[in-house]
Write an enzyme that holds these catalytic residues in place. Structure first.
Site, PDB file in Angstrom:
ATOM      1  N   GLY A 100       7.211 -43.515 -49.414  1.00 42.13           N
ATOM      2  CA  GLY A 100       8.135 -42.456 -48.670  1.00 42.13           C
ATOM      3  C   GLY A 100       9.512 -42.246 -49.208  1.00 42.13           C
ATOM      4  O   GLY A 100      10.043 -42.980 -50.030  1.00 42.13           O
ATOM      5  N   MET A 156      18.515 -40.373 -48.605  1.00 44.15           N
ATOM      6  CA  MET A 156      19.306 -41.219 -49.480  1.00 44.15           C
ATOM      7  C   MET A 156      18.660 -42.224 -50.043  1.00 44.15           C
ATOM      8  O   MET A 156      19.103 -42.355 -51.457  1.00 44.15           O
ATOM      9  CB  MET A 156      20.145 -42.162 -48.455  1.00 44.15           C
ATOM     10  CG  MET A 156      21.301 -41.429 -47.822  1.00 44.15           C
ATOM     11  SD  MET A 156      22.467 -43.083 -47.168  1.00 44.15           S
ATOM     12  CE  MET A 156      22.825 -43.805 -48.618  1.00 44.15           C
ATOM     13  N   VAL A 162      11.217 -45.360 -51.055  1.00 44.00           N
ATOM     14  CA  VAL A 162      10.518 -46.709 -50.916  1.00 44.00           C
ATOM     15  C   VAL A 162       9.188 -46.745 -51.637  1.00 44.00           C
ATOM     16  O   VAL A 162       8.383 -45.790 -51.633  1.00 44.00           O
ATOM     17  CB  VAL A 162      10.318 -46.908 -49.472  1.00 44.00           C
ATOM     18  CG1 VAL A 162       9.789 -48.266 -49.447  1.00 44.00           C
ATOM     19  CG2 VAL A 162      11.739 -46.841 -48.632  1.00 44.00           C
ATOM     20  N   LYS A 170      13.113 -50.489 -52.575  1.00 44.64           N
ATOM     21  CA  LYS A 170      14.005 -49.227 -51.888  1.00 44.64           C
ATOM     22  C   LYS A 170      15.116 -49.118 -53.075  1.00 44.64           C
ATOM     23  O   LYS A 170      15.868 -49.729 -53.213  1.00 44.64           O
ATOM     24  CB  LYS A 170      14.638 -49.531 -50.601  1.00 44.64           C
ATOM     25  CG  LYS A 170      15.494 -48.229 -50.225  1.00 44.64           C
ATOM     26  CD  LYS A 170      15.482 -48.190 -48.568  1.00 44.64           C
ATOM     27  CE  LYS A 170      15.680 -46.953 -47.996  1.00 44.64           C
ATOM     28  NZ  LYS A 170      15.633 -46.764 -46.533  1.00 44.64           N
ATOM     29  N   ASP A 177      22.727 -48.315 -38.280  1.00 46.42           N
ATOM     30  CA  ASP A 177      21.746 -47.269 -38.246  1.00 46.42           C
ATOM     31  C   ASP A 177      20.594 -47.885 -37.511  1.00 46.42           C
ATOM     32  O   ASP A 177      19.462 -47.571 -37.967  1.00 46.42           O
ATOM     33  CB  ASP A 177      21.426 -46.617 -39.569  1.00 46.42           C
ATOM     34  CG  ASP A 177      20.767 -45.305 -39.625  1.00 46.42           C
ATOM     35  OD1 ASP A 177      20.882 -44.517 -38.835  1.00 46.42           O
ATOM     36  OD2 ASP A 177      19.800 -45.109 -40.554  1.00 46.42           O
TER      37      ASP A 177
END
Length: 583
Positions: free
Chosen positions: A16, A20, A23, A38, A134
């Site tokens: 994905g 920012m 992955v 990541k 987050d």
């Protein structure tokens, strides 16, 4: 960008990509273990990338200390070929976001089990002083066996400067706490608020503060000002105990919330033991009617009176609402212009189609009207507000050329500026503290971003930053109210300070002593408004402490205007504020 190796890790597939980071599924050949990698996207804005990379790596290392069954394990942190990365536990399963989007609604026991597990993870992080910042369904992974794991510790944070420069809000705005919206310091209680939003969404099918067609600015205002609705009013089959649990999780002030996530988890697991009885006051929805309910837990003490309002938060709230009103006005004005433009195009098309359908040689019959109607129409024409001319390629390129010239002047200025390290010639003042000591200027940086108009790249905005520094500290002793007001101003100006309470035998009440670091970051953005043929100067700490906004017509954007702006930047006498917009 195609990546085959990162450090020792072999990239197998991309899983994905977000704004920012990206992955990947990868293999650690040393122990033949599948991991998730990541990376921090290297195409982030240049002015933010070094700071974001440093925080990305530093906070990921902190997260690596967390060894908890409900936290995704971080194996390794590093940087290879200029790409920062984190190697972490590879999980089979789906995110909570995917589960909620796929439907159907989750059973109540499943909801409480998932949120309790994540609350356990947050409580563990709180012991180490780590704040996630987050919390959202996309960052909660669910295994086929029902284990919930929290991901992305330390990855989601973005400096506040990026938020103002891109016009977007860090992370997902729906899950922000009031203190994040207001720019106040955050701790683990901000994560508790966000998890409360997630719980509400799992129960009600939507987050508590979103409304149909709400703007992001309206959403932030609602997060700070509006009480969350009772979930039982949206879903009648939800036990009333969840109104109480959500009220504590979604308190506007951190002190009004659960102080530890473990308390949140405990109430969720024992919600059937929480009884709700009628009372004259409420702990469920602050500001609601007095015929609501009060919660009684086994062995709990009677509820205390609501705490007194926090003047600092109220002042921040007032400033936020003012800013949101400005943003909302500008947004609505742009929307109005777009609607008017679309209506004009449709009207023109309808007129052309009508003329094409009219038989040749015929004329349309004029409408009969009275002289009075004609007189009123003429008066209406005289009062009609003139509409700005639509931008053409010629006018856009002309303003773009002026902005490029401005960028060249500012680039040369910043180069000399950094070499000379001049002293700020003006006087910067703080309320209650007076003038700052002599400041040296430096660390100047200027850049621009472009957009496309009819496939032509044109400048969207020019960004300028620099610092003003003094080795001296400014010390002042004030009463509590004065100190609180000054601290708000210092936080808005991004100035660091230390404080301590002092007691003098002449004073009956404690006073606050502040030691202020005289380091000020100044920012300016020169934004093009091609439709109105103007340039907007958005300034922070330019020539004076605080924010200021100026708007100059395209005809006045010239070398003289930029030089007057440069004088203001240096603290010299200038006429920049006298320039008026013609648009």
């Amino acid at each position: 960008m195609t990546v085959s190796m990162l450090g020792r890790y072999q990239i197998v597939a991309q899983l994905g990509r977000g704004a920012m980071g990206t992955v990947y599924r990868a293999l650690d050949p040393a122990i033949e273990r599948t991991v998730a990698i990541k990376t921090l996207n290297p195409d982030l804005p240049d002015e933010n990338l070094p700071e974001v990379r440093e925080r990305f790596l530093r906070e990921a290392k902190s997260a690596g200390r967390l060894n908890h069954p409900n936290v995704v394990t971080v194996y390794d942190v590093g940087e290879a070929d200029g790409i920062a990365y984190i190697a972490m536990e590879y999980l089979e399963g789906r995110s909570l976001r995917q589960v909620l989007d796929a439907g159907p609604p989750l059973a109540l026991h499943t909801v409480t089990d998932i949120v309790s597990q994540i609350a356990d993870a947050l409580d563990y992080a709180q012991r180490y002083g780590i704040v996630h910042r987050d919390i959202k369904p996309a960052n909660i992974m669910l295994s086929p066996a029902g284990l919930a794991k929290l991901t992305d510790f330390g990855v989601a944070y973005m400096p506040s400067s990026s938020m103002t420069q891109t016009g977007t809000v860090l992370g997902s705005p729906k899950y922000l706490s009031p203190e994040q919206v207001l720019g106040l310091p955050v701790d683990g209680r901000a994560d508790i608020f966000a998890l409360g939003v997630v719980l509400f969404e799992m129960l009600a099918g939507r987050t508590p503060f979103e409304r149909p067609e709400i703007t992001v600015y309206g959403l932030m205002q609602s997060i700070c000002a509006d009480p969350a609705p009772r979930v039982t009013e949206l879903k009648r089959d939800i036990p009333e105990a969840f109104d109480s649990i959500l009220a504590r999780a979604l308190g506007k002030r951190p002190d009004d919330r659960y102080q530890r996530a473990a308390e949140f988890a405990s109430d969720l697991r024992n919600y059937k033991r929480i009884t709700v009885t009628p009372a004259d006051k409420t702990l469920i929805a602050p500001g609601a009617a007095a015929d609501a309910t009060v919660v009684v837990r086994p062995g709990a003490a009677p509820p205390e009176s609501p705490p007194a309002p926090d003047p600092e938060m109220e002042q921040r709230m007032s400033q936020l609402l003012s800013d949101l009103e400005t943003f909302s006005f500008n947004f609505e004005e742009e929307q109005r212009k777009l609607v008017e433009k679309a209506a004009a195009m449709m009207e023109e098309r309808a007129r052309a189609e009508a003329e094409a359908a009219q038989p040749q040689g015929t004329a349309s019959r004029p409408k009969a009207r009275s002289a009075l109607v004609g007189l009123l129409q003429e008066q209406a024409k005289g009062k009609a507000r003139p509409q700005p001319a639509r931008p053409t390629l010629e006018t856009v390129l002309a303003l773009d050329a002026k902005l490029r010239r401005a960028f060249d002047i500012l680039s040369e200025f910043v180069g000399e500026f950094n070499d000379a390290a001049p002293a700020f010639a003006g006087k910067l003042k703080l309320p209650y503290a007076g003038e700052l000591p002599g400041l040296t200027m430096g660390d100047g940086f200027v850049d621009f971003r472009t957009l496309k108009f009819m496939d032509k790249p044109v400048i969207d905005h020019i960004a300028l930053t620099y610092r003003m520094i003094s080795d001296e500290k400014l010390s002042v002793t004030l009463n509590k109210d004065e100190a609180r007001a000054l601290k708000v101003q210092l936080e808005r100006a991004e100035m660091k300070f230390e404080e301590r309470d002092v007691v003098h035998f002449l004073h009956r009440v404690p006073r606050t002593a502040l030691a202020i670091d005289c380091s000020v970051t100044a920012r300016a953005r020169l934004r093009a408004d091609y439709g109105a043929q103007a340039v907007e100067f958005l300034c922070q700490n330019i020539g004076a402490i605080g924010a200021a906004r100026y708007r100059i017509g395209a005809a006045q954007v010239n070398d003289e205007a930029i030089e007057e702006f440069g004088k203001r930047l240096l603290g010299l006498p200038n006429r920049f504020a006298e320039l008026k917009s013609e648009g």
